[in-house]
Design a protein around this motif. Structure first.
Motif, PDB file in Angstrom:
ATOM      1  N   GLU A  64     -11.659  -5.720  -1.758  1.00  0.00           N
ATOM      2  CA  GLU A  64     -11.867  -4.362  -2.265  1.00  0.00           C
ATOM      3  C   GLU A  64     -11.118  -4.177  -3.574  1.00  0.00           C
ATOM      4  OE1 GLU A  64     -11.528  -1.111   0.533  1.00  0.00           O
ATOM      5  OE2 GLU A  64     -11.618  -2.527   2.201  1.00  0.00           O
ATOM      6  N   GLY A 104      -3.490   0.067  -8.543  1.00  0.00           N
ATOM      7  CA  GLY A 104      -3.976  -0.138  -7.185  1.00  0.00           C
ATOM      8  C   GLY A 104      -2.895  -0.661  -6.260  1.00  0.00           C
ATOM      9  N   VAL A 105      -3.324  -1.179  -5.109  1.00  0.00           N
ATOM     10  CA  VAL A 105      -2.373  -1.754  -4.161  1.00  0.00           C
ATOM     11  C   VAL A 105      -1.778  -3.030  -4.758  1.00  0.00           C
ATOM     12  CG1 VAL A 105      -3.690  -0.810  -2.227  1.00  0.00           C
ATOM     13  CG2 VAL A 105      -4.093  -3.156  -2.956  1.00  0.00           C
ATOM     14  N   TYR A 134       0.848  -1.191   0.000  1.00  0.00           N
ATOM     15  CA  TYR A 134       0.000   0.000   0.000  1.00  0.00           C
ATOM     16  C   TYR A 134       0.888   1.246   0.000  1.00  0.00           C
ATOM     17  CZ  TYR A 134      -3.496  -3.219   2.068  1.00  0.00           C
ATOM     18  OH  TYR A 134      -4.329  -4.270   2.335  1.00  0.00           O
ATOM     19  N   GLN A 174      -9.749  -1.501  -6.535  1.00  0.00           N
ATOM     20  CA  GLN A 174      -9.460  -0.130  -6.946  1.00  0.00           C
ATOM     21  C   GLN A 174      -9.419  -0.127  -8.476  1.00  0.00           C
ATOM     22  OE1 GLN A 174      -6.364  -1.504  -4.947  1.00  0.00           O
ATOM     23  NE2 GLN A 174      -8.020  -1.739  -3.476  1.00  0.00           N
ATOM     24  N   ILE A 205      -6.989  -1.920   3.652  1.00  0.00           N
ATOM     25  CA  ILE A 205      -7.769  -2.273   2.470  1.00  0.00           C
ATOM     26  C   ILE A 205      -8.038  -3.768   2.505  1.00  0.00           C
ATOM     27  CG2 ILE A 205      -7.788  -2.386  -0.058  1.00  0.00           C
ATOM     28  CD1 ILE A 205      -6.054   0.102  -0.095  1.00  0.00           C
ATOM     29  N   GLY A 242      -4.514  -4.411  -7.056  1.00  0.00           N
ATOM     30  CA  GLY A 242      -5.799  -4.112  -6.468  1.00  0.00           C
ATOM     31  C   GLY A 242      -6.909  -3.866  -7.460  1.00  0.00           C
ATOM     32  N   PHE A 249      -0.885  -6.778  -3.749  1.00  0.00           N
ATOM     33  CA  PHE A 249      -1.111  -7.781  -2.717  1.00  0.00           C
ATOM     34  C   PHE A 249       0.030  -8.786  -2.630  1.00  0.00           C
ATOM     35  CE2 PHE A 249      -5.628  -6.571  -3.585  1.00  0.00           C
ATOM     36  CZ  PHE A 249      -5.902  -6.063  -2.320  1.00  0.00           C
TER      37      PHE A 249
END
Length: 244
Positions: A142, A180-181, A130, A144, A138, A212, A183
Motif C-alpha cells: 500500500e 507516510g508510514v 504507524y 500513501q 497497512i 510509505g 517500514f
C-alpha cells in the motif's frame, strides 16, 4: 575442543566454528570519523509548537496499563510518551519500558564514537512505524502519496548503565514528516556521531528510512543537545523538540 594450540587466544572455545569477532578486526572501521564533510543544515529544520505537531503525533491518547514485576507486581497507567524504569521494580535489572504510542516497525540505536562522546552510558534510540497502534493495519504494497499521511520519527535519550543510578528516559526529538508510514529505519553504522563542533550544529547521525510513499530517504539528524542549546533555547527541557 581443538587439540592443537589455537592461532588466536580463545579460538579453541568456539565449538561451532570461529566467531566473526576473532576473524575480523573492525576497530579501525567503527572508531573512525568518516563523514567530516557531511553537516547539519539549520535551514532544513523548522522548530514548531506542540499544537502544530499534534497531527503528526501518535493517534492513541489514552494511557495503557503495563504490569511490571515478578513476585511483587505493579500495574502502571502509562501515558503516550510515558516511561518506566526497570530499576524501580527489579533489583538486578536495568532498562526501560517506553510507551511510544505507535505500532513500531523500525528502531535502531545511534552508533557512537568513543573519541567523540562525553558519556558512554547515554544512548539514543530512533523509533517509528504507524501513527496508529494495534487497530491500524497497512499492507507492504500500500502506498500513501506524499502529503497524505502525517507521521513522525521519535528520538529517545536513554542512560544505560549497570553501575550508575538510572535516570528517566527522555523523548528528545520528534522529526515530523508527511512521507507516510515508516517500514524500517537504520543509522549509518559508523563514523558520523558528533557532540561539540565549533560554529555549527553537530550531528547525532545519518538516518535512512523506508517510507510509505514508496521512497527511501536519508537525513542528517542534529544532536538534540545542540538543538536545545542553539535552535530552541527557550523550550521546556522536559518536553520534546518538534522539528520538520
Amino acid at each position: 575442543m581443538n587439540q592443537f594450540p589455537p592461532p588466536k587466544a580463545g579460538l579453541q572455545f568456539d565449538l561451532e566454528g570461529p566467531h566473526a569477532s576473532r576473524l575480523i578486526d573492525n576497530v579501525d572501521i567503527y572508531d573512525q570519523v568518516t563523514y567530516k564533510d557531511v553537516h547539519v543544515l539549520p535551514e532544513e529544520w523548522d522548530i514548531v509548537t506542540q499544537s502544530e505537531a499534534e497531527p503528526y503525533l501518535p493517534k492513541r491518547t489514552t494511557p495503557i496499563s503495563v504490569t511490571i514485576g515478578i513476585e511483587d507486581k505493579v500495574t502502571l497507567d502509562m501515558p503516550t510518551f510515558g516511561q518506566a524504569s526497570l530499576a524501580d521494580h527489579f533489583k538486578y535489572k536495568r532498562g526501560y519500558v517506553l510507551n511510544t504510542g505507535i505500532n513500531i516497525w523500525g528502531l535502531d540505536f545511534v552508533p557512537k564514537l568513543a573519541q567523540n562522546e562525553t558519556d558512554r552510558s547515554i544512548q539514543y534510540l530512533a523509533v517509528s512505524g504507524y501513527r496508529g497502534s494495534s487497530e491500524e493495519h497497512i499492507g507492504m504494497n500500500e502506498i500513501q502519496p506524499t502529503g497524505t499521511y502525517l507521521n513522525s520519527i521519535q528520538i529517545w535519550k536513554l542512560k544505560l548503565s549497570v553501575k550508575q543510578n538510572q535516570e528517566e528516559a527522555v523523548l528528545e526529538l520528534c522529526l515530523l514528516h508527511d512521507f507516510g508510514v515508516i517500514f524500517d529505519l537504520q543509522w549509518c553504522p559508523y563514523g558520523a556521531y558528533e557532540e561539540e563542533i565549533p560554529d555549527r550544529l553537530p550531528k547525532l547521525g545519518i538516518l535512512s528510512f523506508v517510507a510509505g510513499d514508496g521512497t527511501t530517504r536519508t537525513v542528517v539528524v542534529p544532536h538534540p543537545d545542540a538543538v536545545r542549546r542553539q535552535i530552541s533555547p527557550n523550550g521546556d527541557p522536559k518536553q520534546p523538540v518538534y522539528s520538520k
